[in-house]
Design an enzyme around this catalytic site. Structure first.
Site, PDB file in Angstrom:
ATOM      1  N   CYS A 137      50.778  48.736  42.131  1.00  0.00           N
ATOM      2  CA  CYS A 137      50.081  48.517  40.856  1.00  0.00           C
ATOM      3  C   CYS A 137      48.691  49.160  40.862  1.00  0.00           C
ATOM      4  O   CYS A 137      47.748  48.592  41.419  1.00  0.00           O
ATOM      5  CB  CYS A 137      49.994  47.017  40.584  1.00  0.00           C
ATOM      6  SG  CYS A 137      49.183  46.620  39.033  1.00  0.00           S
ATOM      7  N   CYS A 140      46.000  47.150  39.088  1.00  0.00           N
ATOM      8  CA  CYS A 140      45.536  45.977  39.844  1.00  0.00           C
ATOM      9  C   CYS A 140      44.632  46.386  41.014  1.00  0.00           C
ATOM     10  O   CYS A 140      43.626  45.737  41.276  1.00  0.00           O
ATOM     11  CB  CYS A 140      46.718  45.203  40.422  1.00  0.00           C
ATOM     12  SG  CYS A 140      48.070  44.953  39.277  1.00  0.00           S
ATOM     13  N   ASP A 141      44.991  47.450  41.720  1.00  0.00           N
ATOM     14  CA  ASP A 141      44.348  47.725  43.007  1.00  0.00           C
ATOM     15  C   ASP A 141      43.502  48.998  43.052  1.00  0.00           C
ATOM     16  O   ASP A 141      42.833  49.254  44.062  1.00  0.00           O
ATOM     17  CB  ASP A 141      45.422  47.802  44.111  1.00  0.00           C
ATOM     18  CG  ASP A 141      46.162  46.478  44.253  1.00  0.00           C
ATOM     19  OD1 ASP A 141      45.550  45.423  43.952  1.00  0.00           O
ATOM     20  OD2 ASP A 141      47.341  46.482  44.648  1.00  0.00           O
TER      21      ASP A 141
HETATM   22  C1  LIG Z   1      52.109  43.475  44.458  1.00  0.00           C
HETATM   23  C2  LIG Z   1      51.714  43.164  43.033  1.00  0.00           C
HETATM   24  C3  LIG Z   1      50.387  42.957  42.733  1.00  0.00           C
HETATM   25  C4  LIG Z   1      50.001  42.666  41.428  1.00  0.00           C
HETATM   26  N1  LIG Z   1      48.679  42.437  41.179  1.00  0.00           N
HETATM   27  C5  LIG Z   1      48.295  42.102  39.928  1.00  0.00           C
HETATM   28  C6  LIG Z   1      46.916  41.839  39.646  1.00  0.00           C
HETATM   29  O1  LIG Z   1      46.050  41.925  40.519  1.00  0.00           O
HETATM   30  N2  LIG Z   1      46.601  41.512  38.362  1.00  0.00           N
HETATM   31  C7  LIG Z   1      47.533  41.425  37.354  1.00  0.00           C
HETATM   32  O2  LIG Z   1      47.178  41.098  36.220  1.00  0.00           O
HETATM   33  N3  LIG Z   1      48.824  41.694  37.596  1.00  0.00           N
HETATM   34  C8  LIG Z   1      49.241  42.031  38.854  1.00  0.00           C
HETATM   35  N4  LIG Z   1      50.546  42.319  39.101  1.00  0.00           N
HETATM   36  C9  LIG Z   1      51.491  42.300  37.967  1.00  0.00           C
HETATM   37  C10 LIG Z   1      51.881  40.834  37.642  1.00  0.00           C
HETATM   38  O3  LIG Z   1      52.324  40.215  38.816  1.00  0.00           O
HETATM   39  C11 LIG Z   1      52.950  40.782  36.572  1.00  0.00           C
HETATM   40  O4  LIG Z   1      52.545  41.486  35.423  1.00  0.00           O
HETATM   41  C12 LIG Z   1      53.237  39.332  36.176  1.00  0.00           C
HETATM   42  O5  LIG Z   1      53.551  38.550  37.303  1.00  0.00           O
HETATM   43  C13 LIG Z   1      54.391  39.254  35.179  1.00  0.00           C
HETATM   44  O6  LIG Z   1      54.619  37.914  34.897  1.00  0.00           O
HETATM   45  P1  LIG Z   1      55.977  37.381  34.310  1.00  0.00           P
HETATM   46  O7  LIG Z   1      55.754  35.949  34.022  1.00  0.00           O
HETATM   47  O8  LIG Z   1      56.441  38.248  33.210  1.00  0.00           O
HETATM   48  O9  LIG Z   1      57.094  37.551  35.445  1.00  0.00           O
HETATM   49  P2  LIG Z   1      57.156  37.488  37.030  1.00  0.00           P
HETATM   50  O10 LIG Z   1      55.833  37.331  37.659  1.00  0.00           O
HETATM   51  O11 LIG Z   1      57.992  38.656  37.414  1.00  0.00           O
HETATM   52  O12 LIG Z   1      57.965  36.139  37.290  1.00  0.00           O
HETATM   53  C14 LIG Z   1      59.284  35.960  36.871  1.00  0.00           C
HETATM   54  C15 LIG Z   1      59.904  34.847  37.704  1.00  0.00           C
HETATM   55  O13 LIG Z   1      61.133  34.456  37.131  1.00  0.00           O
HETATM   56  C16 LIG Z   1      62.085  34.266  38.149  1.00  0.00           C
HETATM   57  N5  LIG Z   1      63.432  34.456  37.638  1.00  0.00           N
HETATM   58  C17 LIG Z   1      64.072  35.631  37.396  1.00  0.00           C
HETATM   59  N6  LIG Z   1      65.333  35.383  36.974  1.00  0.00           N
HETATM   60  C18 LIG Z   1      65.479  34.028  36.956  1.00  0.00           C
HETATM   61  C19 LIG Z   1      66.579  33.159  36.635  1.00  0.00           C
HETATM   62  N7  LIG Z   1      67.756  33.633  36.244  1.00  0.00           N
HETATM   63  N8  LIG Z   1      66.397  31.827  36.728  1.00  0.00           N
HETATM   64  C20 LIG Z   1      65.182  31.325  37.120  1.00  0.00           C
HETATM   65  N9  LIG Z   1      64.133  32.106  37.455  1.00  0.00           N
HETATM   66  C21 LIG Z   1      64.271  33.441  37.372  1.00  0.00           C
HETATM   67  C22 LIG Z   1      61.710  35.329  39.176  1.00  0.00           C
HETATM   68  O14 LIG Z   1      62.268  35.011  40.444  1.00  0.00           O
HETATM   69  C23 LIG Z   1      60.206  35.250  39.151  1.00  0.00           C
HETATM   70  O15 LIG Z   1      59.770  34.241  40.029  1.00  0.00           O
HETATM   71  C24 LIG Z   1      50.967  42.595  40.391  1.00  0.00           C
HETATM   72  C25 LIG Z   1      52.311  42.810  40.689  1.00  0.00           C
HETATM   73  C26 LIG Z   1      52.689  43.090  41.987  1.00  0.00           C
HETATM   74  C27 LIG Z   1      54.164  43.316  42.303  1.00  0.00           C
END
Ligand SMILES: Cc1cc2nc3c(=O)[nH]c(=O)nc-3n(C[C@H](O)[C@H](O)[C@H](O)COP(=O)(O)OP(=O)(O)OC[C@H]3O[C@@H](n4cnc5c(N)ncnc54)[C@H](O)[C@@H]3O)c2cc1C
Length: 307
Positions: A137, A140-141
């Site tokens: 990302c 982010c970094d």
């Molecule tokens: C290494 C890394 C670093 C990052 N650093 C930053 C940062 O510093 N700042 C920032 O703003 N963003 C950062 N991001 C991006 C950020 O993490 C994402 O934009 C954010 O987490 C998205 O949120 P979300 O709720 O859409 O989904 P996610 O965080 O992807 O969460 C979805 C969850 O739903 C669960 N799930 C999926 N399918 C099912 C199912 N069928 N039943 C039940 N549960 C399920 C998954 O297992 C997961 O736990 C980073 C991402 C990564 C990979």
């Protein structure tokens, strides 16, 4: 909730910032709410140690701590948080049907917040340096590499955008692509070529990420000649795309050609009563605060739908 049928007004699938924010708004709006969090609730932020761009934290916050706070907040307000994955979803009639942990649930509204997964190269040395120089990302970094040289791996629009973004901080950005031309749009390619901080390296793939504790260099292999070139960089950004977690809803909700849920500004999907929030429908921003904002919108729309 009706104990016998496991019926909820709002069922949220996913436990990242989108899911927990939706839960907070849903319960505070008076709806009986269940959140299916999967086996390890918390989402993608569990993979990162330092978050510096989530508002409200003066000092960097560890991803797992931030997500635990969101979980506790949603639970304290009355969300039933289940550590189970939804394995089946049926949106063909109301109430909608979900199966999780071998049990059947029904809900008047479903908010899909299953997120996406950044794609990685799948090399052991990449795994070793994740969060220690290897990042998925740039937004982010990138900030951590002010005044340093970095490389970006990839050849599409996101890799090109990441490379251009990183020139704000880095003194030099190597864009490493495995083919002899980029897939990025013509406009972005022109911008890359015009930027003196960017060096395009075609026909190369990372062979090994190197360092002592933290990344210090990347060995690249020329896919045509086999020759190895070393880049002395403390940062390597892998920008080869994301995979949205939409297996559950394939054929049930309209998806775009990359598999993201098609949702409008109000987070409405192709099925009335099913809303989508966060990275599962976000092809552009993929940031925690944006996902949280979308979760808020989805819950407010869901509450209105229930009325
Ligand atoms: C290494 C890394 C670093 C990052 N650093 C930053 C940062 O510093 N700042 C920032 O703003 N963003 C950062 N991001 C991006 C950020 O993490 C994402 O934009 C954010 O987490 C998205 O949120 P979300 O709720 O859409 O989904 P996610 O965080 O992807 O969460 C979805 C969850 O739903 C669960 N799930 C999926 N399918 C099912 C199912 N069928 N039943 C039940 N549960 C399920 C998954 O297992 C997961 O736990 C980073 C991402 C990564 C990979």
């Amino acid at each position: 909730m009706n104990e016998q049928t496991n019926h909820y007004e709002i069922a949220i699938v996913g436990s990242g910032p989108a899911g927990f924010t939706a839960a907070i708004y849903a319960v505070r709006g008076g709806a009986s709410t269940v959140l299916f969090g999967g086996v390890a609730p918390g989402g993608q932020l569990l993979q990162t140690m330092e978050i510096e761009n989530y508002p409200g934290f003066v000092d960097p916050v560890v991803g797992a701590d931030l997500m635990m706070r969101m979980l506790k907040q949603a639970a304290r307000l009355g969300t039933r948080v289940l550590q189970e994955s939804v394995s089946e979803a049926d949106f063909s009639a109301s109430p909608f049907k979900l199966k999780a942990g071998g049990r059947d649930y029904t809900a008047d509204v479903v908010i899909l917040a299953t997120g996406a997964q950044a794609r990685w190269l799948g090399m052991p040395s990449e795994e070793k340096f994740k969060g220690k120089g290897v990042s998925g990302c740039a937004t982010c970094d990138g900030f951590f590499f002010r005044g340093r040289e970095v490389c970006v791996v990839g050849g599409g629009d996101s890799a090109a955008e990441d490379a251009l973004f990183l020139t704000k901080f880095a003194t030099k950005v190597y864009l490493v692509h495995r083919r002899d031309k980029l897939r990025a749009s013509f406009r972005l390619q022109e911008k890359l070529k015009a930027n003196p901080k960017i060096e395009l390296i075609y026909d190369h793939v990372p062979e090994e990420f190197i360092g002592e504790g933290k990344l210090t260099a990347v060995n690249l292999k020329n896919v045509k000649t086999g020759a190895v070139r070393r880049l002395e960089v403390p940062g390597a950004f892998i920008a080869i795309g994301h995979t949205p977690a939409t297996e559950l809803v394939k054929g049930k909700l309209a998806l775009d050609e990359s598999g993201y849920v098609l949702a409008n500004d109000k987070t409405e999907t192709s099925v009335p009563g099913v809303f989508a929030a966060g990275d599962v429908m976000d092809t552009r921003y993929k940031q925690a605060v944006v996902a949280a904002g979308a979760g808020c919108k989805a819950a407010l729309e869901a509450l209105e739908f229930l009325e």
